[in-house]
Design an enzyme around this catalytic site. Structure first.
Site, short mmCIF file in Angstrom:
data_model
loop_
_atom_site.label_atom_id
_atom_site.label_comp_id
_atom_site.label_asym_id
_atom_site.label_seq_id
_atom_site.Cartn_x
_atom_site.Cartn_y
_atom_site.Cartn_z
N ALA A 67 74.89 26.54 -2.88
CA ALA A 67 74.80 27.79 -2.14
C ALA A 67 74.11 28.81 -3.04
CB ALA A 67 76.19 28.25 -1.75
N GLU A 115 77.52 18.79 -1.04
CA GLU A 115 78.30 18.84 0.19
C GLU A 115 77.42 18.59 1.43
OE1 GLU A 115 79.83 22.64 -1.16
OE2 GLU A 115 81.87 21.94 -0.78
N GLU A 135 81.38 24.08 -8.90
CA GLU A 135 81.93 25.37 -8.47
C GLU A 135 82.93 25.96 -9.45
OE1 GLU A 135 81.41 22.78 -6.49
OE2 GLU A 135 80.61 23.45 -4.56
N1 CO8 Z 1 71.47 29.90 -6.21
C1 CO8 Z 1 70.46 30.77 -6.40
N2 CO8 Z 1 69.39 30.52 -7.18
C2 CO8 Z 1 69.34 29.34 -7.79
C3 CO8 Z 1 70.35 28.38 -7.65
C4 CO8 Z 1 71.45 28.69 -6.81
N3 CO8 Z 1 72.45 27.83 -6.56
N4 CO8 Z 1 70.02 27.30 -8.40
C5 CO8 Z 1 68.86 27.57 -8.98
N5 CO8 Z 1 68.43 28.80 -8.61
C6 CO8 Z 1 67.21 29.49 -9.04
C7 CO8 Z 1 67.32 30.00 -10.47
O1 CO8 Z 1 68.03 31.22 -10.51
C8 CO8 Z 1 65.87 30.14 -10.83
O2 CO8 Z 1 65.37 31.32 -10.27
P1 CO8 Z 1 64.39 32.29 -11.14
O3 CO8 Z 1 63.18 31.44 -11.41
O4 CO8 Z 1 64.14 33.43 -10.21
O5 CO8 Z 1 65.14 32.62 -12.38
C9 CO8 Z 1 65.21 28.98 -10.10
O6 CO8 Z 1 66.13 28.58 -9.08
C10 CO8 Z 1 64.96 27.78 -11.01
O7 CO8 Z 1 66.20 27.45 -11.62
P2 CO8 Z 1 66.36 27.28 -13.21
O8 CO8 Z 1 65.38 28.12 -13.94
O9 CO8 Z 1 67.82 27.50 -13.53
O10 CO8 Z 1 65.97 25.75 -13.38
P3 CO8 Z 1 66.49 24.76 -14.50
O11 CO8 Z 1 65.67 23.53 -14.37
O12 CO8 Z 1 66.54 25.42 -15.82
O13 CO8 Z 1 68.01 24.40 -14.08
C11 CO8 Z 1 69.76 23.80 -12.56
C12 CO8 Z 1 68.25 23.72 -12.89
C13 CO8 Z 1 70.56 23.01 -13.57
C14 CO8 Z 1 69.93 23.20 -11.17
C15 CO8 Z 1 70.21 25.28 -12.57
O14 CO8 Z 1 69.31 26.06 -11.78
C16 CO8 Z 1 71.58 25.50 -12.04
O15 CO8 Z 1 72.56 25.23 -12.72
N6 CO8 Z 1 71.72 26.04 -10.78
C17 CO8 Z 1 72.98 26.39 -10.21
C18 CO8 Z 1 73.69 25.15 -9.73
C19 CO8 Z 1 75.05 25.49 -9.17
O16 CO8 Z 1 75.93 25.97 -9.86
N7 CO8 Z 1 75.22 25.21 -7.86
C20 CO8 Z 1 76.46 25.41 -7.20
C21 CO8 Z 1 76.50 26.75 -6.56
S1 CO8 Z 1 78.11 27.10 -5.88
C22 CO8 Z 1 78.12 26.32 -4.40
O17 CO8 Z 1 77.20 25.64 -4.02
C23 CO8 Z 1 79.33 26.52 -3.59
C24 CO8 Z 1 79.18 26.05 -2.15
C25 CO8 Z 1 80.30 26.56 -1.31
C26 CO8 Z 1 80.20 28.01 -1.11
C27 CO8 Z 1 81.37 28.57 -0.40
C28 CO8 Z 1 81.22 30.06 -0.25
C29 CO8 Z 1 82.47 30.77 -0.21
#
Ligand code: CO8
Length: 261
Positions: A67, A115, A135
């Site tokens: 998300a 998910e 999460e």
């Molecule tokens: N949300 C928003 N932006 C994201 C997300 C995300 N989940 N993942 C990546 N991005 C963005 C980054 O911020 C970045 O943007 P920018 O270039 O503007 O800085 C761009 O995508 C590229 O990402 P990275 O530079 O971080 O790329 P890397 O190759 O260095 O890393 C990763 C890749 C490992 C995937 C890393 O981006 C990461 O850890 N992302 C987050 C993953 C995460 O924690 N996902 C779980 C989110 S929580 C969730 O899904 C809960 C669902 C249920 C919600 C219920 C609501 C109540």
């Protein structure tokens, strides 16, 4: 031009291919993308031309990286609950589509991305795919069905390990624990998903749909109620032309020609 801002959709000879298309955010699901997925799911649910659905992510790095954290960060309690409910509703629509749905996991499937894959019927992973429910490292629990679908698929113990540690696993490990059905070379992913879609499409469509309904319904029932439901579904198959066609073809030693009727 696509009518969606964050999705691509094409009907490739009866295979509906949905591509989550926010590569600049690794295809993270914001509210707008979820809304579009909900609308498209409603449309597909009544589209007889689409026999199997494939869901994948744009670009070569990510299926869905969860998300959208930028959108979730400022939410107050009831807003967070509402956001979670929207995701749950949309993923239930996908899970309950009449057509089989294949997730073609082309890269990161994290949090809401894992998910989303779980809400699909079948998961095929590229070798470079990575899975996690991270999460708890963000201070939240999974909210788009992960606490429910993951243990149902891989068992409570393994689901708890993945959810409590937030650890990322690769495609081979995902296959080993039953999270994905198969792993293929990354460049062959979409072809492998389409090949499976075509194999499913060669079978009797209503029998496939009824089987899906029976499995989905049955996992939430006790065994006795589940097999009773199965008996109803099985009986319904005998009301189809395809049951006569499938059995006639077998008896006459020829290939069946199914019409979906
Ligand atoms: N949300 C928003 N932006 C994201 C997300 C995300 N989940 N993942 C990546 N991005 C963005 C980054 O911020 C970045 O943007 P920018 O270039 O503007 O800085 C761009 O995508 C590229 O990402 P990275 O530079 O971080 O790329 P890397 O190759 O260095 O890393 C990763 C890749 C490992 C995937 C890393 O981006 C990461 O850890 N992302 C987050 C993953 C995460 O924690 N996902 C779980 C989110 S929580 C969730 O899904 C809960 C669902 C249920 C919600 C219920 C609501 C109540």
């Amino acid at each position: 031009m696509s009518e969606y801002s964050n999705l691509l959709f094409e009907n490739d000879n009866g295979i509906g291919i949905i591509t989550i298309n926010r590569p600049q955010a690794l295809n993270a699901l914001n509210a707008a993308t979820l809304r579009e997925l909900g609308v498209l799911s409603d449309i597909l649910a009544c589209d007889d031309e689409v026999k199997v659905v494939i869901i994948t992510g744009a670009g070569d790095k990510s299926f869905v990286a969860g998300a959208d954290i930028n959108e979730m960060f400022p939410l107050a309690a009831m807003e967070g609950r509402a956001f979670g409910k929207v995701g749950q509703l949309v993923f239930s629509k996908i899970e309950n589509l009449p057509q089989p749905v294949i997730a073609a996991v082309n890269g990161f499937a994290l949090g809401g991305g894992c998910e989303l894959a779980l809400a699909c019927d079948i998961r095929i992973a590229a070798e470079k795919a990575k899975f996690a429910q991270p999460e708890v490292s963000l201070g939240i629990s999974p909210g788009f069905g992960g606490t429910q679908r993951l243990p149902r698929l891989i068992g409570k113990g393994r689901a708890k390990e993945l959810i409590f540690t937030g650890d990322m696993i690769d495609a081979a490990e995902a296959y080993r624990i039953g999270l994905v059905n198969k792993v293929v070379p990354s460049e062959e992913l979409l072809d492998a998903a389409k090949e499976m879609a075509r194999r499913i499409m060669s079978r009797a469509p209503l029998a496939v749909q009824l089987s899906k309904a029976a499995i989905n319904k049955g996992v939430d029932l006790d065994l006795e109620s589940g097999v009773a439901y199965e008996a109803e579904v099985f009986g319904l198959c005998f009301a189809t032309n395809d049951q006569k066609e499938g059995m006639t073809a077998f008896l006459k030693k020829r290939k069946p020609i199914f019409t979906g009727k």
